[in-house]
Design a protein around this motif. Structure first.
Motif, mmCIF file in Angstrom:
data_model
loop_
_atom_site.group_PDB
_atom_site.id
_atom_site.type_symbol
_atom_site.label_atom_id
_atom_site.label_comp_id
_atom_site.label_asym_id
_atom_site.label_seq_id
_atom_site.Cartn_x
_atom_site.Cartn_y
_atom_site.Cartn_z
ATOM 1 N N MET A 37 0.830 -1.204 0.000
ATOM 2 C CA MET A 37 0.000 0.000 0.000
ATOM 3 C C MET A 37 0.867 1.257 0.000
ATOM 4 O O MET A 37 0.562 2.227 -0.703
ATOM 5 C CB MET A 37 -0.927 0.004 1.215
ATOM 6 C CG MET A 37 -2.133 -0.899 1.090
ATOM 7 S SD MET A 37 -3.253 -0.450 -0.273
ATOM 8 C CE MET A 37 -3.688 1.231 0.174
ATOM 9 N N ASN A 74 2.135 1.828 -3.480
ATOM 10 C CA ASN A 74 1.087 2.296 -4.387
ATOM 11 C C ASN A 74 0.711 3.747 -4.128
ATOM 12 O O ASN A 74 0.509 4.519 -5.069
ATOM 13 C CB ASN A 74 -0.151 1.406 -4.263
ATOM 14 C CG ASN A 74 -0.061 0.171 -5.124
ATOM 15 O OD1 ASN A 74 -0.209 0.227 -6.338
ATOM 16 N ND2 ASN A 74 0.208 -0.957 -4.508
ATOM 17 N N ILE A 75 0.617 4.117 -2.875
ATOM 18 C CA ILE A 75 0.261 5.502 -2.552
ATOM 19 C C ILE A 75 1.357 6.460 -3.027
ATOM 20 O O ILE A 75 1.069 7.565 -3.507
ATOM 21 C CB ILE A 75 -0.004 5.643 -1.042
ATOM 22 C CG1 ILE A 75 -1.316 4.926 -0.693
ATOM 23 C CG2 ILE A 75 -0.072 7.109 -0.627
ATOM 24 C CD1 ILE A 75 -1.615 4.847 0.784
ATOM 25 N N GLN A 76 2.605 6.047 -2.922
ATOM 26 C CA GLN A 76 3.698 6.871 -3.447
ATOM 27 C C GLN A 76 3.544 7.082 -4.953
ATOM 28 O O GLN A 76 3.860 8.155 -5.479
ATOM 29 C CB GLN A 76 5.042 6.212 -3.141
ATOM 30 C CG GLN A 76 5.437 6.254 -1.675
ATOM 31 C CD GLN A 76 6.696 5.457 -1.376
ATOM 32 O OE1 GLN A 76 7.149 4.651 -2.196
ATOM 33 N NE2 GLN A 76 7.269 5.667 -0.202
ATOM 34 N N PHE A 95 0.892 7.498 -6.554
ATOM 35 C CA PHE A 95 -0.180 8.449 -6.878
ATOM 36 C C PHE A 95 0.401 9.726 -7.481
ATOM 37 O O PHE A 95 -0.297 10.460 -8.179
ATOM 38 C CB PHE A 95 -0.967 8.812 -5.612
ATOM 39 C CG PHE A 95 -2.036 7.818 -5.234
ATOM 40 C CD1 PHE A 95 -1.905 6.474 -5.529
ATOM 41 C CD2 PHE A 95 -3.171 8.229 -4.559
ATOM 42 C CE1 PHE A 95 -2.882 5.555 -5.165
ATOM 43 C CE2 PHE A 95 -4.162 7.324 -4.193
ATOM 44 C CZ PHE A 95 -4.017 5.984 -4.501
ATOM 45 N N ILE A 113 -3.886 4.037 -8.312
ATOM 46 C CA ILE A 113 -5.174 4.393 -7.716
ATOM 47 C C ILE A 113 -6.116 3.192 -7.734
ATOM 48 O O ILE A 113 -6.776 2.881 -6.737
ATOM 49 C CB ILE A 113 -5.787 5.591 -8.476
ATOM 50 C CG1 ILE A 113 -5.050 6.881 -8.094
ATOM 51 C CG2 ILE A 113 -7.284 5.711 -8.215
ATOM 52 C CD1 ILE A 113 -5.354 8.053 -9.005
ATOM 53 N N SER A 169 -4.963 0.388 -5.285
ATOM 54 C CA SER A 169 -5.244 0.754 -3.892
ATOM 55 C C SER A 169 -6.724 0.604 -3.571
ATOM 56 O O SER A 169 -7.097 0.075 -2.517
ATOM 57 C CB SER A 169 -4.797 2.194 -3.629
ATOM 58 O OG SER A 169 -3.406 2.332 -3.818
ATOM 59 N N TYR A 172 -5.165 3.203 6.035
ATOM 60 C CA TYR A 172 -5.178 3.711 4.664
ATOM 61 C C TYR A 172 -6.541 4.095 4.098
ATOM 62 O O TYR A 172 -6.595 4.809 3.100
ATOM 63 C CB TYR A 172 -4.533 2.669 3.734
ATOM 64 C CG TYR A 172 -3.111 2.358 4.097
ATOM 65 C CD1 TYR A 172 -2.106 3.312 3.950
ATOM 66 C CD2 TYR A 172 -2.752 1.113 4.611
ATOM 67 C CE1 TYR A 172 -0.795 3.032 4.292
ATOM 68 C CE2 TYR A 172 -1.443 0.820 4.955
ATOM 69 C CZ TYR A 172 -0.468 1.784 4.796
ATOM 70 O OH TYR A 172 0.831 1.509 5.140
ATOM 71 N N GLN A 190 -7.231 7.882 4.171
ATOM 72 C CA GLN A 190 -6.209 8.559 3.377
ATOM 73 C C GLN A 190 -6.482 8.403 1.884
ATOM 74 O O GLN A 190 -6.481 9.384 1.128
ATOM 75 C CB GLN A 190 -4.826 7.996 3.717
ATOM 76 C CG GLN A 190 -3.690 8.643 2.928
ATOM 77 C CD GLN A 190 -2.342 8.004 3.220
ATOM 78 O OE1 GLN A 190 -2.245 7.034 3.977
ATOM 79 N NE2 GLN A 190 -1.293 8.535 2.633
ATOM 80 N N VAL A 191 -6.718 7.163 1.461
ATOM 81 C CA VAL A 191 -6.960 6.911 0.039
ATOM 82 C C VAL A 191 -8.284 7.533 -0.394
ATOM 83 O O VAL A 191 -8.383 8.112 -1.483
ATOM 84 C CB VAL A 191 -6.940 5.394 -0.249
ATOM 85 C CG1 VAL A 191 -7.431 5.093 -1.664
ATOM 86 C CG2 VAL A 191 -5.526 4.846 -0.060
ATOM 87 N N MET A 215 -7.697 11.117 -1.030
ATOM 88 C CA MET A 215 -6.869 11.336 -2.212
ATOM 89 C C MET A 215 -7.666 11.105 -3.494
ATOM 90 O O MET A 215 -7.463 11.798 -4.498
ATOM 91 C CB MET A 215 -5.645 10.425 -2.169
ATOM 92 C CG MET A 215 -4.681 10.758 -1.032
ATOM 93 S SD MET A 215 -3.326 9.583 -0.858
ATOM 94 C CE MET A 215 -2.209 10.165 -2.130
#
Length: 213
Positions: free
Chosen positions: A106, A109-111, A113, A125, A128, A144, A147-148, A151
């Protein structure tokens, strides 16, 4: 250059045996998120090298179901909907067989974005959203989900790239349809309710008595 790097890493699978196997497996898991994201890269040569690398790594990972998945039609298709079908299938396999890796996956993957390539942002995206829509790990959801969610809302409204906005909307839909959204929304409502209770109720406040002159 990216295609060459993925191809070289895939070729190293020949040496991931015996004494070197555990160390090489760690490298595979560290690189796996990027391989999955670049399977639907704008560069066709990158797609092919990532696909070949995954097929080379599957036997070393010893996870039943990965090799057929990495050889399926959806992973080779140029159609984005087929790629997203693959991502949902991969997510289920990943959560079932590698739950201890979800946290680092995770983060990776978020990095992504904010990757310099819009298509990779979109892929990250969707991955996630897929993970959070089916995971039952309370720790992962607590870390997460909010947060996701935030985003995705931001990407839908602010991104200048159509593929990022469209994929954010799709991932947003996955989260809303998921049963995981129910406890999350309940927790949000509880926090809002608690905040409201801490505030004075204007209807219950007593007005000061009129001063007689």
């Amino acid at each position: 250059m990216r295609a060459d790097a993925f191809a070289a890493f895939g070729a190293l699978s020949n040496y991931g045996v015996q004494a070197h196997k555990d160390a090489f497996l760690e490298q595979i898991h560290a690189t796996l998120p990027r391989l999955i994201l670049h399977l639907h890269d704008d560069d066709l040569s990158v797609r092919r090298t990532c696909h070949n690398a995954l097929k080379q790594f599957a036997p070393l990972m010893e996870i039943e179901g990965l090799l057929p998945l990495f050889s399926s039609y959806s992973i080779k298709s140029d159609n984005r909907s087929d790629y997203e079908d693959f991502l949902r299938d991969f997510t289920k396999q990943f959560l079932q067989n590698l739950p201890s890796r979800v946290d680092t996956y995770m983060v990776s993957n978020i990095q992504a974005f904010d990757a310099p390539w819009p298509i990779i942002q979109a892929n990250a995206i969707y991955v996630s959203g897929s993970i959070l829509s089916v995971s039952d790990d309370r720790h992962i959801l607590a870390l997460y989900y909010s947060q996701v969610f935030g985003m995705l809302v931001s990407k839908m409204s602010r991104s200048t790239d159509a593929v990022v906005r469209a994929t954010s909307s799709s991932a947003f839909g996955l989260l809303l349809k998921s049963t995981n959204s129910v406890p999350w929304r309940a927790a949000r409502l509880e926090r809002l309710d608690g905040t409201t209770k801490d505030q004075p109720d204007l209807n219950e406040q007593t007005l000061p008595e009129r001063v007689m002159i």
